[in-house]
Structures are given as structure tokens and as C-alpha cells.
Scaffold this active site. Structure first.
Site: not given
Length: 270
Positions: A62, A164, A192
Site C-alpha cells: 500500500h 497476513q 481488512d
């Protein structure tokens, strides 16, 4: 706890390298603190590395970070005795190869949803015979303070492979992910995960389905002899949860910069 690996990994390696700050703290039972780096600046990387953090996660998912900035950040961070970790943008052999060729001390891989994906990460993160990682760069050894032959002999045992868990599917398959040989740490991406489970962010923190998912991830990590970590907003939250997790990422450079100015302006306007 049983470690489901048939070869030495960071959790049980006998190799000792004082430069591997995050790994060394994990093995000592301490809790390393890291943060995310989104700015493509070697100077920001140096400033963040000098704060006393144990590791810096260079955010190539990101963050505004390309290959040049990724290489420069790894070099700057490792030169200051801090562990450079890279969050890659996806599971792909070329992406993994490029990140590891910087000399990163660890990989953080987003959106790992099942054991097959976890195994793919491991396969391309390990040199043969454990995997299919290719060798051709002189750079990885530098960030470890080693010669290339020394690095080649130690990399499979010292590289932190972190995945993750941040989707409903990932939580549902977390036992199999945690059992995957070569996966070292399960990292919770709370935003998320909240979006996947709740349909909004941020989570309030008291939603049963959210709390149950987090507990499931951490319990699976412990059962399979893996470390667990997560992102938190601040040091207070890390301290409050220190008994549950092995590693924290405290926010990131973009929020730190914005929050400092917001705080100063708020102070002035009071």
C-alpha cells in the site's frame, strides 16, 4: 507446542547473527516493535530506524514504494542495526524474488487465505532443497553482514516468513495455514479483517465475530509453534496486548506525521 517443520527454521535454528534484531528478540521471548514505512525516502527510513524500533516494514503493498526505494530502504535500515522487513504486494515468484534480493530480514505477505497459498510463499522464499528461490544477487548478503556463500547457507533458517490473516476465508483456514512448514508468523491485519467480517472499518473492538476470529488466529499460531503478531494504533494498545502477541507493528510513518500535526494544531486551538 509442536513445530510442524522437518527442517530448521527461524523458530529453532542454531544459527546466530546479531544483525537479525527482530528474529533475535523473538527467539529470546521478547516482543519486537516495528512500524510501516510508506514514504519512498531513504531519509525517512533512517529517521524511523533511529527511533529505537526493532524492525521497519517497508510497505510495497500500500505504500508509495517501488524497487529503487525498496532497495534503498533495506540498505539504510539494516546499516543502522534494525531489521528491514518487506510487505510485498502479492504471492508471485517474481515479487518474492525481488523483495528477497534486497536483503530483507523477513517477508510479510498479505491476504493469505489458505494452505496452498501459504505453501507457495514458502516455496519461493526458500532456496533448494526446501524451495525454488533463485540466487543471482550480491545484495541479500550485505544486509545480513555475510558473504554470499554464508548467506546461502543461513537464509532458509533465518528469513522470517510472515503471512497476513485478514479475511474470513483466511480465518476459516487458519489451522492449515499455521500448520504449513516454513510459515513462521501469523500476522493479523485488523482493518481488512474487520471489513471482511463486519463490512466496516475500523472495528469497534467489541464485536464477538471479530474477537473470535482474532482468538482463533492466535490460538492456531500457538498450537503449531508459530509466532503471532498484529498491527496496532499506538504503543498503549501494544502494551495492553503484550501477553497475547509476539510482535507488533505500531501504525506507520504516514499516520505518525499527520497525527503529530493534528495534535499540535489541536493544542494551539484549545
Amino acid at each position: 507446542m509442536a513445530i510442524n517443520n522437518t527442517y530448521p527454521t527461524p523458530a529453532n535454528t542454531t544459527i546466530s547473527n546479531p544483525r537479525l534484531r527482530v528474529l533475535n528478540k523473538l527467539k529470546a521471548g521478547e516482543t519486537p516493535l516495528t512500524t510501516f514505512l510508506a514514504f519512498p525516502s531513504v531519509r525517512v527510513a533512517q529517521i524511523v530506524a533511529l527511533t529505537g524500533l526493532d524492525g521497519v516494514v517497508i510497505d510495497c503493498e500500500h505504500g508509495h514504494i517501488g524497487d529503487d526505494s525498496m532497495h534503498n530502504a533495506v540498505a539504510a535500515i539494516s546499516a543502522l542495526g534494525v531489521s528491514p522487513l518487506i510487505r510485498i504486494r502479492g504471492i508471485s515468484p517474481d515479487i518474492i524474488k525481488r523483495a528477497l534480493d534486497t536483503g530483507a530480514h523477513g517477508l510479510l505477505v498479505p491476504m493469505v487465505n489458505n494452505a496452498k497459498e501459504a505453501a507457495e510463499v514458502v516455496k519461493y522464499s526458500k532456496f533448494p532443497p526446501q524451495g525454488l528461490r533463485g540466487q543471482g544477487s550480491a545484495f541479500p548478503a550485505i544486509a545480513h553482514g555475510l558473504t554470499t556463500p554464508e548467506y546461502m547457507l543461513s537464509a532458509n533458517q533465518t528469513l522470517l516468513t510472515m503471512v497476513q490473516i485478514e479475511t474470513k476465508e483466511g480465518v476459516e483456514n487458519v489451522e492449515e495455514i499455521a500448520a504449513t512448514p516454513g510459515v513462521d508468523l501469523l500476522f493479523i491485519g485488523p482493518n481488512d479483517l474487520a471489513m471482511s467480517l463486519l463490512g466496516y472499518v475500523p472495528a469497534r473492538g467489541d464485536e464477538p465475530v471479530f474477537l473470535e476470529a482474532i482468538e482463533k488466529v492466535i490460538s492456531a499460531a500457538k498450537r503449531h509453534g508459530k509466532w503471532g503478531g498484529r498491527m496496532v494504533n499506538n504503543g498503549a494498545m501494544a502494551k495492553e496486548n503484550a501477553s497475547k502477541y509476539n510482535l507488533f507493528a505500531i501504525s506507520g510513518d504516514t499516520k505518525a506525521l499527520g497525527n503529530w500535526y493534528l495534535d499540535q494544531i489541536d493544542t494551539f486551538n484549545q
